[in-house]
Design an enzyme around this catalytic site. Structure first.
Site, PDB file in Angstrom:
ATOM      1  N   THR A 126       0.804  -1.229   0.000  1.00 40.39           N
ATOM      2  CA  THR A 126       0.000   0.000   0.000  1.00 40.39           C
ATOM      3  C   THR A 126       0.835   1.276   0.000  1.00 40.39           C
ATOM      4  OG1 THR A 126      -0.092  -0.199   2.409  1.00 40.39           O
ATOM      5  CG2 THR A 126      -1.950  -1.100   1.169  1.00 40.39           C
ATOM      6  N   GLU A 127       2.160   1.137  -0.066  1.00 36.85           N
ATOM      7  CA  GLU A 127       3.030   2.294   0.119  1.00 36.85           C
ATOM      8  C   GLU A 127       2.717   3.451  -0.834  1.00 36.85           C
ATOM      9  OE1 GLU A 127       5.404  -1.181   1.767  1.00 36.85           O
ATOM     10  OE2 GLU A 127       4.005  -0.817   0.122  1.00 36.85           O
ATOM     11  N   VAL A 128       2.573   3.169  -2.141  1.00 39.26           N
ATOM     12  CA  VAL A 128       2.386   4.276  -3.084  1.00 39.26           C
ATOM     13  C   VAL A 128       1.108   5.053  -2.797  1.00 39.26           C
ATOM     14  CG1 VAL A 128       3.737   3.223  -4.931  1.00 39.26           C
ATOM     15  CG2 VAL A 128       1.274   2.753  -4.797  1.00 39.26           C
ATOM     16  N   ARG A 129       0.158   4.444  -2.139  1.00 35.10           N
ATOM     17  CA  ARG A 129      -1.109   5.123  -1.860  1.00 35.10           C
ATOM     18  C   ARG A 129      -1.005   6.123  -0.708  1.00 35.10           C
ATOM     19  NH1 ARG A 129      -6.099   0.988  -3.229  1.00 35.10           N
ATOM     20  NH2 ARG A 129      -5.268   0.300  -5.258  1.00 35.10           N
ATOM     21  N   ILE A 130       0.117   6.082   0.015  1.00 32.06           N
ATOM     22  CA  ILE A 130       0.328   7.114   1.037  1.00 32.06           C
ATOM     23  C   ILE A 130       1.580   7.945   0.704  1.00 32.06           C
ATOM     24  CG2 ILE A 130      -0.856   5.820   2.843  1.00 32.06           C
ATOM     25  CD1 ILE A 130       1.948   5.164   4.013  1.00 32.06           C
TER      26      ILE A 130
END
Length: 262
Positions: A126-130
């Protein structure tokens, strides 16, 4: 974190359900201490990473991270130490995943030698979404994943289930939730049959870089094989096989010699 040892297996249980077992500094510190203690204990043959609550690990502790911004450092930097400790542990490490794992939690799963999950468990990078990237965990994750799957999942942040996790190499096996305990027990029963020094040596083999000189590599590995056959464990293992009995390191788990290797 909870720690328990039985029949040669130490179970380290992530026990921070209030924040979904997020990788906070206290939890990572406890995990490092638990791994070090397991390595130092000669009675321990393998390590299981388990969890309380419905979530295996939600990744970085974002509340702690936000609070640390003023200092210019973030707790995620400590994650590298945890991944190295799991990956380089001389004893086999198995991750038992009954529920969701996100971001840094996937790095922990990938660092383990074996990982068994419930088919219903879900995963996501989920990193790119934050607004960040899965940098540190790439050291353990990318060697496991098929390249196309890695690109898809890193860039989209999409959620996938246990079956897909097994297909792309993130986990060893995905099983129905009601069969997870039995599957982990079967792996542990197999792991403790291995000779302690041989298990550590086999893990080193798995970490060897690809050979650039095949003839030289074969010669080096042949010498290594000879050394293991001539070692105390190797001699005991060969003798036990010929005498149709369990080797001493297996018999010791039950407190004495065994009559049969069947």
């Amino acid at each position: 974190m909870r720690v328990a040892t039985a029949r040669g297996v130490t179970t380290l249980t992530l026990d921070s359900p209030h924040n979904r077992n997020a990788l906070s500094t206290p939890l990572m510190t406890e995990l490092l201490a638990g791994l070090a203690a397991a390595v130092a204990d000669d009675t321990v043959r393998a390590v299981v990473l388990d969890h309380t609550g419905p979530v295996f690990c939600s990744g970085a502790d974002l509340k702690e991270t936000a609070a640390a911004y003023a200092s210019g450092t973030v707790p995620a930097g400590m994650l590298g130490d945890v991944l190295v400790a799991v990956r380089e542990c001389p004893k086999p490490v198995l991750a038992k995943v009954a529920g969701p794992a996100r971001a840094g939690g996937l790095g922990l799963i990938a660092a383990a030698d074996l990982a068994v999950c419930a088919e219903e468990a879900t995963f996501a990078f989920t990193e790119v979404r934050i607004g960040v990237i899965p940098a540190v965990i790439s050291a353990t994750v990318l060697p496991r994943l098929h390249p196309r799957a890695a690109a898809e999942l890193y860039l989209t942040g999409n959620t996938f289930d246990g079956r897909r996790a097994a297909e792309i190499g993130l986990v060893t096996a995905a099983v129905p939730a009601d069969g997870l305990d039995a599957a982990v027990a079967r792996y542990c029963d197999s792991l403790v049959r291995g000779a302690p020094r041989a298990l550590a040596g086999a893990k080193e083999l798995l970490r060897r870089p690809a050979a650039t000189n095949l003839r030289g590599e074969i010669a080096e590995l042949a010498a290594l094989s000879t050394a293991y056959f001539l070692s105390a464990e190797g001699r005991e293992g060969v003798l036990a096989f010929r005498e149709k009995r369990l080797p001493g390191w297996v018999a010791a788990l039950d407190g004495g010699p065994a009559e049969s290797a069947s």
